[in-house]
Motif scaffolding. Structure first.
Motif, PDB file in Angstrom:
ATOM      1  N   ALA A 198      14.091   3.501   9.188  1.00 29.65           N
ATOM      2  CA  ALA A 198      15.070   3.651   8.000  1.00 29.65           C
ATOM      3  C   ALA A 198      14.576   2.986   6.768  1.00 29.65           C
ATOM      4  O   ALA A 198      14.667   3.414   5.836  1.00 29.65           O
ATOM      5  N   PHE A 199      13.610   1.909   6.903  1.00 29.20           N
ATOM      6  CA  PHE A 199      12.859   1.364   5.811  1.00 29.20           C
ATOM      7  C   PHE A 199      11.735   2.086   5.513  1.00 29.20           C
ATOM      8  O   PHE A 199      11.571   2.698   4.115  1.00 29.20           O
ATOM      9  N   TYR A 200      10.899   2.476   6.331  1.00 32.32           N
ATOM     10  CA  TYR A 200       9.266   3.019   6.116  1.00 32.32           C
ATOM     11  C   TYR A 200       9.368   4.480   5.775  1.00 32.32           C
ATOM     12  O   TYR A 200       8.853   5.026   4.829  1.00 32.32           O
ATOM     13  N   ARG A 201      10.296   5.113   6.647  1.00 33.39           N
ATOM     14  CA  ARG A 201      10.334   6.523   6.680  1.00 33.39           C
ATOM     15  C   ARG A 201      11.458   7.052   5.565  1.00 33.39           C
ATOM     16  O   ARG A 201      11.309   7.797   4.779  1.00 33.39           O
ATOM     17  N   ASP A 202      12.731   6.523   5.984  1.00 34.83           N
ATOM     18  CA  ASP A 202      13.868   7.141   5.029  1.00 34.83           C
ATOM     19  C   ASP A 202      13.857   6.497   3.711  1.00 34.83           C
ATOM     20  O   ASP A 202      14.183   7.260   2.906  1.00 34.83           O
ATOM     21  N   LEU A 203      13.505   5.060   3.524  1.00 34.07           N
ATOM     22  CA  LEU A 203      13.367   4.710   2.116  1.00 34.07           C
ATOM     23  C   LEU A 203      12.438   4.791   1.569  1.00 34.07           C
ATOM     24  O   LEU A 203      12.130   5.398   0.257  1.00 34.07           O
TER      25      LEU A 203
ATOM     26  N   ALA B 146       1.057  -3.001   0.188  1.00 34.59           N
ATOM     27  CA  ALA B 146       1.147  -2.438  -0.855  1.00 34.59           C
ATOM     28  C   ALA B 146       1.130  -0.817  -0.574  1.00 34.59           C
ATOM     29  O   ALA B 146       0.234  -0.483  -0.006  1.00 34.59           O
ATOM     30  N   PHE B 147       1.946   0.077  -1.443  1.00 34.68           N
ATOM     31  CA  PHE B 147       2.049   1.628  -1.358  1.00 34.68           C
ATOM     32  C   PHE B 147       2.019   2.072  -2.558  1.00 34.68           C
ATOM     33  O   PHE B 147       2.750   1.579  -3.895  1.00 34.68           O
ATOM     34  N   ARG B 148       1.157   3.137  -3.022  1.00 36.43           N
ATOM     35  CA  ARG B 148       1.244   3.773  -4.342  1.00 36.43           C
ATOM     36  C   ARG B 148       2.446   4.554  -4.325  1.00 36.43           C
ATOM     37  O   ARG B 148       2.963   5.139  -3.237  1.00 36.43           O
ATOM     38  N   ALA B 149       3.083   4.857  -5.341  1.00 36.07           N
ATOM     39  CA  ALA B 149       4.439   5.385  -5.422  1.00 36.07           C
ATOM     40  C   ALA B 149       4.636   6.092  -6.725  1.00 36.07           C
ATOM     41  O   ALA B 149       3.705   5.995  -7.792  1.00 36.07           O
ATOM     42  N   ARG B 150       5.595   7.052  -6.732  1.00 36.99           N
ATOM     43  CA  ARG B 150       5.823   7.738  -7.988  1.00 36.99           C
ATOM     44  C   ARG B 150       7.255   7.851  -8.184  1.00 36.99           C
ATOM     45  O   ARG B 150       8.137   7.793  -7.391  1.00 36.99           O
ATOM     46  N   GLY B 151       7.809   8.087  -9.482  1.00 37.59           N
ATOM     47  CA  GLY B 151       9.185   8.249  -9.732  1.00 37.59           C
ATOM     48  C   GLY B 151       9.972   6.971  -9.897  1.00 37.59           C
ATOM     49  O   GLY B 151      10.702   6.457  -9.262  1.00 37.59           O
ATOM     50  N   LEU B 152       9.431   6.073 -10.639  1.00 38.51           N
ATOM     51  CA  LEU B 152       9.722   4.727 -10.782  1.00 38.51           C
ATOM     52  C   LEU B 152      11.156   4.654 -11.063  1.00 38.51           C
ATOM     53  O   LEU B 152      11.865   3.848 -10.368  1.00 38.51           O
ATOM     54  N   ASN B 153      11.708   5.482 -11.954  1.00 42.85           N
ATOM     55  CA  ASN B 153      13.060   5.317 -12.322  1.00 42.85           C
ATOM     56  C   ASN B 153      13.892   5.826 -11.199  1.00 42.85           C
ATOM     57  O   ASN B 153      15.232   5.279 -10.732  1.00 42.85           O
ATOM     58  N   ASP B 154      13.359   6.897 -10.393  1.00 41.74           N
ATOM     59  CA  ASP B 154      14.274   7.271  -9.196  1.00 41.74           C
ATOM     60  C   ASP B 154      14.420   6.379  -8.152  1.00 41.74           C
ATOM     61  O   ASP B 154      15.297   6.049  -7.361  1.00 41.74           O
ATOM     62  N   ILE B 155      13.131   5.710  -8.091  1.00 41.16           N
ATOM     63  CA  ILE B 155      12.956   4.570  -6.725  1.00 41.16           C
ATOM     64  C   ILE B 155      13.998   3.229  -7.227  1.00 41.16           C
ATOM     65  O   ILE B 155      14.666   2.830  -6.222  1.00 41.16           O
TER      66      ILE B 155
ATOM     67  N   PRO C  55      13.191  -4.913   6.673  1.00 40.30           N
ATOM     68  CA  PRO C  55      14.104  -5.537   7.431  1.00 40.30           C
ATOM     69  C   PRO C  55      13.710  -6.659   8.261  1.00 40.30           C
ATOM     70  O   PRO C  55      14.373  -7.252   8.993  1.00 40.30           O
ATOM     71  N   PHE C  56      12.314  -6.899   8.496  1.00 40.01           N
ATOM     72  CA  PHE C  56      11.601  -8.145   9.228  1.00 40.01           C
ATOM     73  C   PHE C  56      11.508  -9.262   8.292  1.00 40.01           C
ATOM     74  O   PHE C  56      10.726 -10.427   8.803  1.00 40.01           O
ATOM     75  N   GLY C  57      11.714  -9.221   7.015  1.00 40.53           N
ATOM     76  CA  GLY C  57      11.250 -10.309   6.143  1.00 40.53           C
ATOM     77  C   GLY C  57       9.863 -10.147   5.567  1.00 40.53           C
ATOM     78  O   GLY C  57       9.333 -11.063   4.951  1.00 40.53           O
ATOM     79  N   LEU C  58       9.101  -8.906   5.768  1.00 38.23           N
ATOM     80  CA  LEU C  58       7.782  -8.860   5.059  1.00 38.23           C
ATOM     81  C   LEU C  58       7.941  -8.041   3.941  1.00 38.23           C
ATOM     82  O   LEU C  58       8.789  -7.464   3.532  1.00 38.23           O
ATOM     83  N   ARG C  59       6.990  -8.644   3.080  1.00 40.75           N
ATOM     84  CA  ARG C  59       7.057  -8.259   1.715  1.00 40.75           C
ATOM     85  C   ARG C  59       6.244  -7.053   1.571  1.00 40.75           C
ATOM     86  O   ARG C  59       5.044  -6.837   2.105  1.00 40.75           O
ATOM     87  N   VAL C  60       6.937  -6.179   0.699  1.00 41.45           N
ATOM     88  CA  VAL C  60       6.352  -4.781   0.416  1.00 41.45           C
ATOM     89  C   VAL C  60       6.126  -4.650  -1.169  1.00 41.45           C
ATOM     90  O   VAL C  60       7.272  -4.902  -1.762  1.00 41.45           O
ATOM     91  N   GLU C  61       5.102  -4.165  -1.414  1.00 38.24           N
ATOM     92  CA  GLU C  61       4.677  -3.879  -2.698  1.00 38.24           C
ATOM     93  C   GLU C  61       4.947  -2.552  -3.027  1.00 38.24           C
ATOM     94  O   GLU C  61       4.243  -1.376  -2.198  1.00 38.24           O
ATOM     95  N   LEU C  62       5.334  -1.920  -4.117  1.00 36.22           N
ATOM     96  CA  LEU C  62       5.528  -0.475  -4.579  1.00 36.22           C
ATOM     97  C   LEU C  62       4.819  -0.507  -5.963  1.00 36.22           C
ATOM     98  O   LEU C  62       5.040  -1.256  -6.800  1.00 36.22           O
ATOM     99  N   THR C  63       3.572   0.227  -6.001  1.00 38.12           N
ATOM    100  CA  THR C  63       2.909   0.298  -7.314  1.00 38.12           C
ATOM    101  C   THR C  63       2.703   1.675  -7.985  1.00 38.12           C
ATOM    102  O   THR C  63       2.502   2.656  -7.241  1.00 38.12           O
ATOM    103  N   PHE C  64       3.208   1.747  -9.054  1.00 36.89           N
ATOM    104  CA  PHE C  64       3.345   2.983  -9.867  1.00 36.89           C
ATOM    105  C   PHE C  64       2.274   3.058 -11.142  1.00 36.89           C
ATOM    106  O   PHE C  64       2.119   2.057 -11.867  1.00 36.89           O
TER     107      PHE C  64
END
Length: 129
Positions: A18-23, A73-82, A111-120
């Motif tokens: 639900a977190f990594y695939r769906d979100l 960290a993951f590269r991401a696009r669509g800052l406002n949409d996210i 969901p496990f308390g691990l910190r995730v960064e999204l970089t735009f």
């Protein structure tokens, strides 16, 4: 870096998906026929997150008790949409523009308390609107 492996209990796989695939939008793809449940999640055609479900989950044994990986960290696009998606789902996050770099970061917790960064990349028009 090739991939990150997240080890969780089998009953926690739905929350991980639900977190990594769906979100986050990673795509489920081919995975070797291991003798334990799990999923490989892809970005750009590469399996970058491996979910491995085991009954016993504990901290890794290592040479130093004073060090750990702080976040992934993951590269991401669509800052406002996210932002809107996270707000709609009630997911808390912190923002961190990087001074002197055209990058903007969002930090959230899986969901496990691990910190995730999204970089735009703020030079990308998809992140400006």
């Amino acid at each position: 870096m090739d991939h990150a492996n997240l080890r969780c209990r089998p009953q926690d796989l739905p929350a991980a998906l639900a977190f990594y695939r769906d979100l986050l939008g990673l795509e489920e793809g081919p995975r070797p026929a291991f003798d334990f449940p799990g999923h490989w999640l892809y970005a750009g055609g590469r399996p970058i997150v491996h979910l491995a479900a085991r009954e016993t989950v504990g901290p890794p044994e290592g040479p130093s008790k004073g060090a750990s990986f702080e976040h992934v960290a993951f590269r991401a696009r669509g800052l406002n949409d996210i932002r809107a998606l996270l707000d709609a789902r009630g997911i808390r996050y912190a923002e961190a523009p990087l001074p002197g770099f055209p990058l903007h970061q969002l930090f959230l917790t899986d969901p496990f308390g691990l910190r995730v960064e999204l970089t735009f990349d703020m030079n990308d028009p998809a992140n400006l609107g």
